[in-house]
Design an enzyme around this catalytic site. Structure first.
Site, PDB file in Angstrom:
ATOM      1  N   CYS A  23       0.859  -1.189   0.000  1.00  0.00           N
ATOM      2  CA  CYS A  23       0.000   0.000   0.000  1.00  0.00           C
ATOM      3  C   CYS A  23       0.895   1.239   0.000  1.00  0.00           C
ATOM      4  O   CYS A  23       2.018   1.208   0.491  1.00  0.00           O
ATOM      5  CB  CYS A  23      -0.868  -0.032   1.264  1.00  0.00           C
ATOM      6  SG  CYS A  23      -1.841   1.455   1.566  1.00  0.00           S
ATOM      7  N   HIS A  37       4.932   5.628   2.165  1.00  0.00           N
ATOM      8  CA  HIS A  37       5.048   6.899   2.902  1.00  0.00           C
ATOM      9  C   HIS A  37       5.959   6.708   4.119  1.00  0.00           C
ATOM     10  O   HIS A  37       6.714   7.599   4.493  1.00  0.00           O
ATOM     11  CB  HIS A  37       3.680   7.359   3.424  1.00  0.00           C
ATOM     12  CG  HIS A  37       2.735   7.881   2.373  1.00  0.00           C
ATOM     13  ND1 HIS A  37       3.145   8.476   1.210  1.00  0.00           N
ATOM     14  CD2 HIS A  37       1.377   7.925   2.335  1.00  0.00           C
ATOM     15  CE1 HIS A  37       2.078   8.846   0.501  1.00  0.00           C
ATOM     16  NE2 HIS A  37       0.998   8.514   1.163  1.00  0.00           N
ATOM     17  N   SER A  87       0.724   3.699   1.854  1.00  0.00           N
ATOM     18  CA  SER A  87       1.061   4.110   3.225  1.00  0.00           C
ATOM     19  C   SER A  87       2.382   3.490   3.674  1.00  0.00           C
ATOM     20  O   SER A  87       3.146   4.121   4.410  1.00  0.00           O
ATOM     21  CB  SER A  87      -0.055   3.717   4.198  1.00  0.00           C
ATOM     22  OG  SER A  87      -1.279   4.261   3.788  1.00  0.00           O
ATOM     23  N   HIS A  92       0.795  -3.763   6.303  1.00  0.00           N
ATOM     24  CA  HIS A  92      -0.428  -3.714   7.124  1.00  0.00           C
ATOM     25  C   HIS A  92      -1.644  -4.257   6.396  1.00  0.00           C
ATOM     26  O   HIS A  92      -2.758  -4.152   6.904  1.00  0.00           O
ATOM     27  CB  HIS A  92      -0.686  -2.268   7.567  1.00  0.00           C
ATOM     28  CG  HIS A  92      -0.906  -1.345   6.408  1.00  0.00           C
ATOM     29  ND1 HIS A  92       0.137  -0.859   5.656  1.00  0.00           N
ATOM     30  CD2 HIS A  92      -2.025  -0.849   5.858  1.00  0.00           C
ATOM     31  CE1 HIS A  92      -0.342  -0.098   4.692  1.00  0.00           C
ATOM     32  NE2 HIS A  92      -1.657  -0.082   4.774  1.00  0.00           N
ATOM     33  N   CYS A 142      -6.767  -3.470   3.982  1.00  0.00           N
ATOM     34  CA  CYS A 142      -6.563  -2.022   3.859  1.00  0.00           C
ATOM     35  C   CYS A 142      -7.201  -1.433   2.614  1.00  0.00           C
ATOM     36  O   CYS A 142      -8.286  -0.895   2.667  1.00  0.00           O
ATOM     37  CB  CYS A 142      -5.089  -1.614   3.920  1.00  0.00           C
ATOM     38  SG  CYS A 142      -4.928   0.186   3.771  1.00  0.00           S
TER      39      CYS A 142
HETATM   40  P1  PAD Z   1      -1.247   4.934  -5.119  1.00  0.00           P
HETATM   41  O1  PAD Z   1       0.087   5.549  -5.150  1.00  0.00           O
HETATM   42  O2  PAD Z   1      -1.462   3.596  -5.719  1.00  0.00           O
HETATM   43  O3  PAD Z   1      -2.317   5.930  -5.834  1.00  0.00           O
HETATM   44  C1  PAD Z   1      -2.204   7.318  -5.819  1.00  0.00           C
HETATM   45  C2  PAD Z   1      -2.623   7.840  -7.195  1.00  0.00           C
HETATM   46  O4  PAD Z   1      -2.570   9.278  -7.157  1.00  0.00           O
HETATM   47  C3  PAD Z   1      -1.700   7.417  -8.337  1.00  0.00           C
HETATM   48  O5  PAD Z   1      -2.468   6.847  -9.385  1.00  0.00           O
HETATM   49  C4  PAD Z   1      -1.015   8.702  -8.750  1.00  0.00           C
HETATM   50  O6  PAD Z   1      -0.720   8.758 -10.151  1.00  0.00           O
HETATM   51  C5  PAD Z   1      -2.030   9.750  -8.367  1.00  0.00           C
HETATM   52  N1  PAD Z   1      -1.474  11.093  -8.145  1.00  0.00           N
HETATM   53  C6  PAD Z   1      -0.281  11.430  -7.578  1.00  0.00           C
HETATM   54  N2  PAD Z   1      -0.137  12.754  -7.535  1.00  0.00           N
HETATM   55  C7  PAD Z   1      -1.253  13.287  -8.081  1.00  0.00           C
HETATM   56  C8  PAD Z   1      -1.706  14.617  -8.339  1.00  0.00           C
HETATM   57  N3  PAD Z   1      -0.957  15.660  -7.984  1.00  0.00           N
HETATM   58  N4  PAD Z   1      -2.912  14.777  -8.917  1.00  0.00           N
HETATM   59  C9  PAD Z   1      -3.671  13.723  -9.293  1.00  0.00           C
HETATM   60  N5  PAD Z   1      -3.301  12.426  -9.072  1.00  0.00           N
HETATM   61  C10 PAD Z   1      -2.109  12.220  -8.493  1.00  0.00           C
HETATM   62  O7  PAD Z   1      -1.701   4.940  -3.590  1.00  0.00           O
HETATM   63  P2  PAD Z   1      -2.850   4.124  -2.804  1.00  0.00           P
HETATM   64  O8  PAD Z   1      -4.061   4.059  -3.650  1.00  0.00           O
HETATM   65  O9  PAD Z   1      -2.269   2.889  -2.224  1.00  0.00           O
HETATM   66  O10 PAD Z   1      -3.090   5.128  -1.580  1.00  0.00           O
HETATM   67  C11 PAD Z   1      -3.613   6.435  -1.817  1.00  0.00           C
HETATM   68  C12 PAD Z   1      -3.512   7.283  -0.581  1.00  0.00           C
HETATM   69  O11 PAD Z   1      -4.387   6.763   0.420  1.00  0.00           O
HETATM   70  C13 PAD Z   1      -2.118   7.298   0.058  1.00  0.00           C
HETATM   71  O12 PAD Z   1      -1.836   8.596   0.555  1.00  0.00           O
HETATM   72  C14 PAD Z   1      -2.259   6.314   1.199  1.00  0.00           C
HETATM   73  O13 PAD Z   1      -1.312   6.562   2.208  1.00  0.00           O
HETATM   74  C15 PAD Z   1      -3.675   6.619   1.638  1.00  0.00           C
HETATM   75  C16 PAD Z   1      -4.322   5.561   2.463  1.00  0.00           C
HETATM   76  N6  PAD Z   1      -5.186   5.943   3.425  1.00  0.00           N
HETATM   77  C17 PAD Z   1      -5.803   5.035   4.204  1.00  0.00           C
HETATM   78  C18 PAD Z   1      -6.785   5.501   5.209  1.00  0.00           C
HETATM   79  O14 PAD Z   1      -7.186   4.734   6.094  1.00  0.00           O
HETATM   80  N7  PAD Z   1      -7.223   6.742   5.104  1.00  0.00           N
HETATM   81  C19 PAD Z   1      -5.585   3.680   4.030  1.00  0.00           C
HETATM   82  C20 PAD Z   1      -4.745   3.293   3.004  1.00  0.00           C
HETATM   83  C21 PAD Z   1      -4.090   4.227   2.225  1.00  0.00           C
HETATM   84 ZN    ZN Z   2      -2.854   0.757   3.501  1.00  0.00          ZN
END
Ligand code: PAD
Ligand code: ZN
Length: 375
Positions: free
Chosen positions: A47, A52, A49, A68, A175
């Site tokens: 993921c 990050h 995260s 996770h 997740c």
């Molecule tokens: P990912 O990197 O697969 O997807 C992110 C997407 O955003 C990619 O397709 C990128 O191309 C796109 N992107 C990047 N920059 C930009 C921009 N400036 N404008 C438009 N698009 C852009 O990540 P993911 O889907 O695994 O996770 C996404 C986020 O969610 C990430 O910050 C992660 O830490 C967070 C998350 N939050 C929780 C929660 O509980 N809130 C859980 C899991 C993940």
């Molecule tokens: Zn996650």
């Protein structure tokens, strides 16, 4: 020969320092203490995260065992564990559910106060670690730590699931899938016929799209700077895809024009403060709701014009899709088994655990949606 009560030596992908590749090494995993569960991990997803944390954007103490999003089997349990037993298939929960704290007792809340996300200690509840490498303790991550053959979690951080569930798929329910799907269905409570915008079409964003579609949204606009994400997004229900780089004005202005006043629901699923503001400004100024799902850098702050909220918009955050984890995860697994949704489109790559660094490169290069690592 039973391993219960003994230290297990096993393979793990350890992050020794920030911004460094994972080291595949042998670690020692102590037996579970009271109310803890030792789990043999069968499959774990990668993921953003986790990335990050590797990059230092999300603060975690090092050295650390990240990961996770997983599924596994209970190897042994500590004293007093009643909800799971050895042999049970489980999903580790990065948001625990203790059923006793103010959040667990409140019907609208899901972020158990015993989480290790906000003031990350990287330790079990007694302040110690179950992992040792070269004689020194390693930190846990998000109450789970799944980039290891064996992990130890608190019993409140494990959900028993259907024994027949395929771990290489349902690990995503730990997740990415649940987070995105719930952001639309539980946190935003998207209504039939509504218009939505999803910023970021990665694993979590596409799951948000699936949630918007399941809720009956009639228009779902996908926003991403990587055009390669558009085909799959359309397959999953996005009606219009837009790339902010194709416009010479802010993307919120484009969205407001496209929808004659703004979307009903917007979701930021990237983790950048600028896109959080853009998503907020994209929703209808009186009744629009914007949901922050992406994890912004730990050290970041947001400055925004008060008028954005003053006019009536609602701004929400959503951790793990707003689900009460221990009770929702087994149900989501049952729904998956009953084919109420599919996880296949999200899983673009499957790799042996040893290739974890390759899996992270696929994510960083924007090639993968989810890579699942198998042990
Ligand atoms: P990912 O990197 O697969 O997807 C992110 C997407 O955003 C990619 O397709 C990128 O191309 C796109 N992107 C990047 N920059 C930009 C921009 N400036 N404008 C438009 N698009 C852009 O990540 P993911 O889907 O695994 O996770 C996404 C986020 O969610 C990430 O910050 C992660 O830490 C967070 C998350 N939050 C929780 C929660 O509980 N809130 C859980 C899991 C993940
Ligand atoms: Zn996650």
């Amino acid at each position: 020969m039973s391993t219960a009560g003994k230290v297990i030596k096993c393979k793990a992908a350890v992050c020794l320092e920030v911004k460094k590749p994972f080291s595949i090494v042998e670690i020692e995993v102590a037996p579970p203490k009271a109310h803890e569960v030792r789990i043999k991990i069968l499959a774990t997803g990668i993921c953003r995260s986790d990335d990050h944390a590797v990059s230092g954007s999300l603060y975690v103490p090092f050295p650390v065992v990240l990961g996770h999003e997983a599924a596994g089997v209970v190897e042994s349990v500590g004293e007093g564990v009643t909800k799971v037993k050895p042999g049970d298939k489980v999903i580790p929960l990065f948001v625990p559910q203790c059923d006793e704290c103010s959040a667990c007792l409140h019907p609208k809340a899901n972020l158990c106060t015993n989480n290790d996300l906000a003031n990350t200690s990287g330790l079990m509840s007694d302040g110690t670690s179950r992992f040792t490498y070269n004689g020194k303790p390693l930190h846990h991550f998000a109450s789970t730590s799944t980039f290891t053959e064996y992990t130890v979690v608190h019993e409140n951080s494990a959900a028993k699931i259907d024994d027949a569930a395929p771990p290489e798929k349902v690990c995503l329910i730990g997740c990415g899938f649940s987070t995105g799907y719930g952001a639309a269905l539980k946190t935003a409570q998207v209504e039939p016929g509504s218009t939505c915008a999803v910023f970021g079409l990665g694993g979590v964003g596409l799951s948000t799209v699936m949630g918007c579609k399941a809720a009956g949204a009639s228009r779902i606009i996908g926003v991403d700077i990587n055009k390669d994400k558009f085909a799959k997004a359309k397959e999953l229900g996005v009606t219009d895809c837009i790339n902010p780089q194709d416009f010479d004005k802010p993307i919120q202005d484009v969205l407001v024009e496209m929808t004659k006043g703004g979307v009903d629901y917007s979701f930021e699923v990237i983790g950048r403060t600028e896109t959080m503001i853009a998503a907020l400004a994209s929703c209808q100024m009186n009744y629009g709701t914007s949901v922050m799902v992406g994890v912004a850098p730990s050290a970041s702050q947001i400055t925004f014009h008060p008028m954005l909220l003053f006019t009536g918009r609602t701004w929400k955050g959503s951790v793990f899709g707003g689900w009460k984890s221990k009770e929702a995860v087994p149900k989501l697994v049952s729904d998956f088994m009953a084919k109420k949704f599919t996880l296949d489109p999200l899983i673009t790559h499957t790799l042996p655990f040893d290739k974890i660094n390759e899996g992270f490169e696929l994510l960083r290069k924007g090639i993968s949606i989810r890579t699942v690592l198998l042990f």
